[in-house]
Design a protein around this motif. Structure first.
Motif, mmCIF file in Angstrom:
data_model
loop_
_atom_site.group_PDB
_atom_site.id
_atom_site.type_symbol
_atom_site.label_atom_id
_atom_site.label_comp_id
_atom_site.label_asym_id
_atom_site.label_seq_id
_atom_site.Cartn_x
_atom_site.Cartn_y
_atom_site.Cartn_z
ATOM 1 N N VAL A 53 0.841 -1.207 0.000
ATOM 2 C CA VAL A 53 0.000 0.000 0.000
ATOM 3 C C VAL A 53 0.869 1.247 0.000
ATOM 4 C CG1 VAL A 53 -1.621 1.355 1.394
ATOM 5 C CG2 VAL A 53 -2.007 -1.093 1.047
ATOM 6 N N ASP A 54 1.942 1.243 0.790
ATOM 7 C CA ASP A 54 2.827 2.405 0.868
ATOM 8 C C ASP A 54 3.440 2.711 -0.492
ATOM 9 O OD1 ASP A 54 4.415 4.354 2.623
ATOM 10 O OD2 ASP A 54 6.019 3.228 1.638
ATOM 11 N N VAL A 55 3.893 1.678 -1.191
ATOM 12 C CA VAL A 55 4.529 1.875 -2.492
ATOM 13 C C VAL A 55 3.514 2.341 -3.534
ATOM 14 C CG1 VAL A 55 5.645 0.671 -4.416
ATOM 15 C CG2 VAL A 55 6.437 0.289 -2.076
ATOM 16 N N VAL A 56 2.385 1.672 -3.604
ATOM 17 C CA VAL A 56 1.379 1.997 -4.625
ATOM 18 C C VAL A 56 0.829 3.408 -4.411
ATOM 19 C CG1 VAL A 56 -0.925 1.402 -5.458
ATOM 20 C CG2 VAL A 56 0.766 -0.394 -5.102
ATOM 21 N N VAL A 57 0.517 3.742 -3.173
ATOM 22 C CA VAL A 57 -0.006 5.086 -2.898
ATOM 23 C C VAL A 57 1.057 6.140 -3.184
ATOM 24 C CG1 VAL A 57 -0.835 6.618 -1.073
ATOM 25 C CG2 VAL A 57 -1.731 4.295 -1.256
ATOM 26 N N GLY A 58 2.306 5.832 -2.843
ATOM 27 C CA GLY A 58 3.378 6.769 -3.150
ATOM 28 C C GLY A 58 3.475 7.048 -4.644
ATOM 29 N N ASP A 59 3.384 5.984 -5.459
ATOM 30 C CA ASP A 59 3.431 6.169 -6.911
ATOM 31 C C ASP A 59 2.233 6.981 -7.412
ATOM 32 O OD1 ASP A 59 5.741 4.703 -6.994
ATOM 33 O OD2 ASP A 59 4.783 2.836 -7.645
ATOM 34 N N ALA A 60 1.096 6.813 -6.762
ATOM 35 C CA ALA A 60 -0.130 7.455 -7.244
ATOM 36 C C ALA A 60 -0.203 8.936 -6.889
ATOM 37 C CB ALA A 60 -1.352 6.726 -6.680
ATOM 38 N N VAL A 61 0.300 9.330 -5.733
ATOM 39 C CA VAL A 61 0.026 10.690 -5.248
ATOM 40 C C VAL A 61 1.247 11.587 -5.124
ATOM 41 C CG1 VAL A 61 -1.927 9.772 -3.930
ATOM 42 C CG2 VAL A 61 0.258 10.140 -2.776
ATOM 43 N N THR A 62 2.451 11.039 -5.171
ATOM 44 C CA THR A 62 3.631 11.863 -4.886
ATOM 45 C C THR A 62 3.740 13.056 -5.823
ATOM 46 O OG1 THR A 62 4.859 9.990 -3.965
ATOM 47 C CG2 THR A 62 6.143 11.869 -4.743
ATOM 48 N N ASP A 63 3.463 12.863 -7.106
ATOM 49 C CA ASP A 63 3.585 13.967 -8.064
ATOM 50 C C ASP A 63 2.349 14.865 -8.068
ATOM 51 O OD1 ASP A 63 6.051 13.013 -8.812
ATOM 52 O OD2 ASP A 63 5.269 11.832 -10.486
ATOM 53 N N ARG A 64 1.323 14.495 -7.325
ATOM 54 C CA ARG A 64 0.071 15.254 -7.355
ATOM 55 C C ARG A 64 -0.199 16.000 -6.049
ATOM 56 N NH1 ARG A 64 -1.167 10.352 -10.229
ATOM 57 N NH2 ARG A 64 -1.969 10.793 -12.343
ATOM 58 N N LEU A 65 0.324 15.471 -4.947
ATOM 59 C CA LEU A 65 0.125 16.111 -3.646
ATOM 60 C C LEU A 65 1.475 16.606 -3.123
ATOM 61 C CD1 LEU A 65 -2.313 13.574 -1.921
ATOM 62 C CD2 LEU A 65 -2.890 15.655 -3.180
ATOM 63 N N PRO A 66 1.638 17.897 -2.953
ATOM 64 C CA PRO A 66 2.941 18.429 -2.513
ATOM 65 C C PRO A 66 3.417 17.849 -1.183
ATOM 66 C CG PRO A 66 1.511 20.188 -3.299
ATOM 67 C CD PRO A 66 0.666 18.964 -3.223
ATOM 68 N N ASP A 90 5.078 13.070 0.594
ATOM 69 C CA ASP A 90 6.215 12.443 1.270
ATOM 70 C C ASP A 90 6.162 12.694 2.776
ATOM 71 O OD1 ASP A 90 7.239 11.376 -1.035
ATOM 72 O OD2 ASP A 90 8.555 13.099 -1.445
ATOM 73 N N ALA A 91 5.797 13.910 3.154
ATOM 74 C CA ALA A 91 5.696 14.230 4.584
ATOM 75 C C ALA A 91 4.583 13.428 5.238
ATOM 76 C CB ALA A 91 5.449 15.728 4.768
ATOM 77 N N LEU A 92 3.467 13.251 4.535
ATOM 78 C CA LEU A 92 2.359 12.473 5.087
ATOM 79 C C LEU A 92 2.737 11.000 5.225
ATOM 80 C CD1 LEU A 92 -0.621 14.066 3.129
ATOM 81 C CD2 LEU A 92 -0.160 14.252 5.591
ATOM 82 N N ARG A 93 3.448 10.446 4.251
ATOM 83 C CA ARG A 93 3.900 9.056 4.346
ATOM 84 C C ARG A 93 4.795 8.871 5.559
ATOM 85 N NH1 ARG A 93 6.457 7.365 -1.293
ATOM 86 N NH2 ARG A 93 6.610 5.339 -0.223
ATOM 87 N N GLU A 94 5.708 9.816 5.763
ATOM 88 C CA GLU A 94 6.621 9.691 6.904
ATOM 89 C C GLU A 94 5.882 9.880 8.220
ATOM 90 O OE1 GLU A 94 9.973 8.745 8.822
ATOM 91 O OE2 GLU A 94 9.590 8.610 6.666
ATOM 92 N N THR A 95 4.889 10.745 8.238
ATOM 93 C CA THR A 95 4.100 10.942 9.458
ATOM 94 C C THR A 95 3.411 9.651 9.870
ATOM 95 O OG1 THR A 95 3.721 13.284 8.986
ATOM 96 C CG2 THR A 95 2.166 12.199 10.473
ATOM 97 N N LEU A 96 2.810 8.965 8.902
ATOM 98 C CA LEU A 96 2.133 7.711 9.221
ATOM 99 C C LEU A 96 3.124 6.632 9.635
ATOM 100 C CD1 LEU A 96 -0.695 7.495 6.537
ATOM 101 C CD2 LEU A 96 -0.862 8.132 8.938
ATOM 102 N N ARG A 97 4.301 6.611 9.028
ATOM 103 C CA ARG A 97 5.317 5.648 9.433
ATOM 104 C C ARG A 97 5.740 5.877 10.882
ATOM 105 N NH1 ARG A 97 9.225 5.934 4.057
ATOM 106 N NH2 ARG A 97 8.061 4.436 2.755
ATOM 107 N N ARG A 98 5.941 7.147 11.232
ATOM 108 C CA ARG A 98 6.332 7.453 12.614
ATOM 109 C C ARG A 98 5.192 7.154 13.580
ATOM 110 N NH1 ARG A 98 9.681 13.212 12.027
ATOM 111 N NH2 ARG A 98 11.379 12.360 10.746
ATOM 112 N N ARG A 99 3.980 7.341 13.117
ATOM 113 C CA ARG A 99 2.814 7.013 13.950
ATOM 114 C C ARG A 99 2.842 5.531 14.312
ATOM 115 N NH1 ARG A 99 -3.142 6.481 12.644
ATOM 116 N NH2 ARG A 99 -4.274 7.512 14.333
ATOM 117 N N ARG A 100 3.215 4.696 13.337
ATOM 118 C CA ARG A 100 3.358 3.270 13.601
ATOM 119 C C ARG A 100 4.551 2.999 14.515
ATOM 120 N NH1 ARG A 100 0.882 -0.263 9.906
ATOM 121 N NH2 ARG A 100 -1.282 0.409 9.765
ATOM 122 N N ALA A 101 5.678 3.655 14.223
ATOM 123 C CA ALA A 101 6.904 3.390 14.977
ATOM 124 C C ALA A 101 6.767 3.772 16.438
ATOM 125 C CB ALA A 101 8.072 4.147 14.347
#
Length: 481
Positions: A336-349, A352-363
């Motif tokens: 999910v992380d990879v697919v969503v990253g491919d889908a939204v990275t170029d469209r949502l500024p 990357d920050a949101l992906r890292e936020t969720l990763r830290r939320r898990r960590a």
């Protein structure tokens, strides 16, 4: 990290409750008469410092009355967990503010999911999985996910609450008689209380129906919790619409997996059940424990349960089940992380920050991980999730998205825990098999057909007549020819 439910037995009876056993009130710290000391004597003059027997009978009656009220309010639930109580406690914990009415009056959730689906189409071969989009209140989340929590929690609670009873000698079971049934009912209430507190906390913070990687909600339903998304957005310095679309993309990606990988949902839930069925209790410790319990002193039972001697013993089979579950959850989250990253990275500024936020939320051990660890005995390792994302990225870059997504066609094609530790070796092994990069399922079917043909050939050779056999051994057909 993987944890076990070693403390589930005691914690379930204490979870969400005070340290006082069921049906008993806390002692009065100002009451010094019971120790024979000086001070006011509730027994009155001439009692010689002894407790008034009528007061003792009165307290016993109050205790039994409290116990009866508690059992009568428990509902009709007769299973290992009282889900009526769980739901009541969860709703009470949530409160009423902000949890009623239309959670998405403008239809922003439906629009966000629709946009996310269009962005996901080019980056995965799995088609749209959600046929329904929902905006839930936290209470809606409790109502909609409770059936799945029932399936997850019942096996664990049943084994934990029943294992020590099964280990009792036959004489002890006979002597206990109806008391065992009452203890079971009270145990169901205690488990329900623990579950209700956990769900109440989780419902107030969960963002989507798939926050912990499991399909908790109804099938083919993409659901977000706008009230929690709004709260989550406050400290991010990102537009609310951007955060909503990002979370909608994650939810939609999860739903594509669960809808079009038919074995995945069953495999995840069955692995939890497999873990639960292996729970065992040390019978020697149980016998030692029962010798120290004074049946006339309820506090001795509470102390015994807190001693840890009733904690289930982890078996190698359980550890293997937990490893498989952790690996599968990591693969789901990594994909999910990879697919969503491919889908939204170029469209949502802020993607990357949101992906890292969720990763830290898990960590940091977010509410979802803590709840899952408490109820089931597993924490999803952030390290494994990152390793899984690295593996999916590597396979996609080297072999293409068709080969990457094609691995979900059958559980035997999926990477193992060892593969997550060495993604490069897995990708190289995958690339060394051209057929697999074209169609993983076809290669698997071809292998199964070859094995089946070999077995049939062996069977025919075994049944064929040996050299030197007479014509009479060939059967009537040979004679007639």
């Amino acid at each position: 990290m993987i944890t076990t439910v070693r403390r589930c037995g005691a914690a379930a009876y204490r979870g969400g409750m005070s340290d006082t056993p069921f049906g008993f009130g806390p002692p009065d710290p100002d009451d010094s008469s019971r120790k024979g000391g000086q001070g006011d004597n509730p027994g009155g003059p001439g009692s010689g410092g002894q407790e008034n027997p009528f007061e003792a009978f009165s307290q016993l009656g109050q205790m039994l009355s409290q116990l009866g009220q508690m059992l009568s309010q428990a509902g009709e639930s007769s299973g290992p967990v009282n889900y009526d109580i769980a739901k009541q406690i969860a709703v009470q914990k949530l409160g009423g503010a902000g949890f009623t009415g239309d959670p998405d009056p403008g239809g922003a959730i439906a629009d966000a999911v629709h946009l996310a689906e269009m962005w996901l189409d080019p980056v995965t071969t799995l088609p749209v999985g959600a046929t329904t989009t929902k905006a839930w209140t936290p209470r809606d989340w409790v109502d909609s996910t409770l059936p799945t929590w029932r399936r997850l929690c019942d096996p664990v609670a049943k084994r934990v609450s029943g294992a020590w009873v099964e280990a009792l000698p036959a004489e002890a079971k006979e002597a206990a008689g109806p008391l065992l049934s009452m203890v079971g009912q009270m145990g169901g209430m205690a488990f329900g209380s623990q579950l209700g507190n956990a769900l109440g906390q989780l419902a107030g913070e969960v963002l989507t129906s798939t926050d912990i990687g499991l399909p908790l909600g109804p099938e083919n339903t993409a659901a977000l919790v706008p009230a929690n998304v709004e709260e989550f957005t406050k400290g991010l310095e990102r537009p609310a619409s951007e955060v909503t679309v990002f979370l909608a993309a994650r939810e939609a990606a999860h739903q594509r997996l669960f809808a079009h990988v038919p074995w995945l949902r069953q495999r995840l839930l069955a692995t939890v059940e497999e873990f639960a069925h292996g729970i065992k209790v040390d019978t020697d410790a149980l016998q030692q424990l029962t010798q120290g319990i004074d049946p006339t002193n309820p506090e001795s039972l509470e102390q015994a349960m807190q001693s840890g001697m009733l904690e289930p013993q982890t078996t190698p089979e359980q550890k293997a089940a937990l490893t498989r579950l952790e690996t599968m959850l990591a693969l789901v989250e990594g994909w999910v992380d990879v697919v969503v990253g491919d889908a939204v990275t170029d469209r949502l500024p802020g993607a990357d920050a949101l992906r890292e936020t969720l990763r830290r939320r898990r960590a940091s051990g977010g509410p979802a991980e803590q709840t899952f660890a408490t109820l089931v005995g597993l924490e999803l390792r952030p390290r494994k999730m990152r390793a899984a994302a690295a593996l999916w990225r590597l396979v996609g870059d080297q072999q293409g998205i068709e080969a990457r997504d094609g691995l979900w066609a059958h559980p035997d094609l999926m990477p193992t825990a060892e593969d997550l530790d060495d993604p490069l070796e897995f990708a190289e092994r995958l690339g060394a098999t051209p057929q697999l990069s074209d169609d993983p399922l076809a290669q698997l079917q071809e292998t199964e057909e070859r094995e089946r043909a070999a077995r049939e050939k062996d069977a025919q050779e075994k049944d064929a007549p040996k050299d030197g056999g007479s014509a009479s051994d060939e059967g009537p057909d040979e004679k007639s020819s």
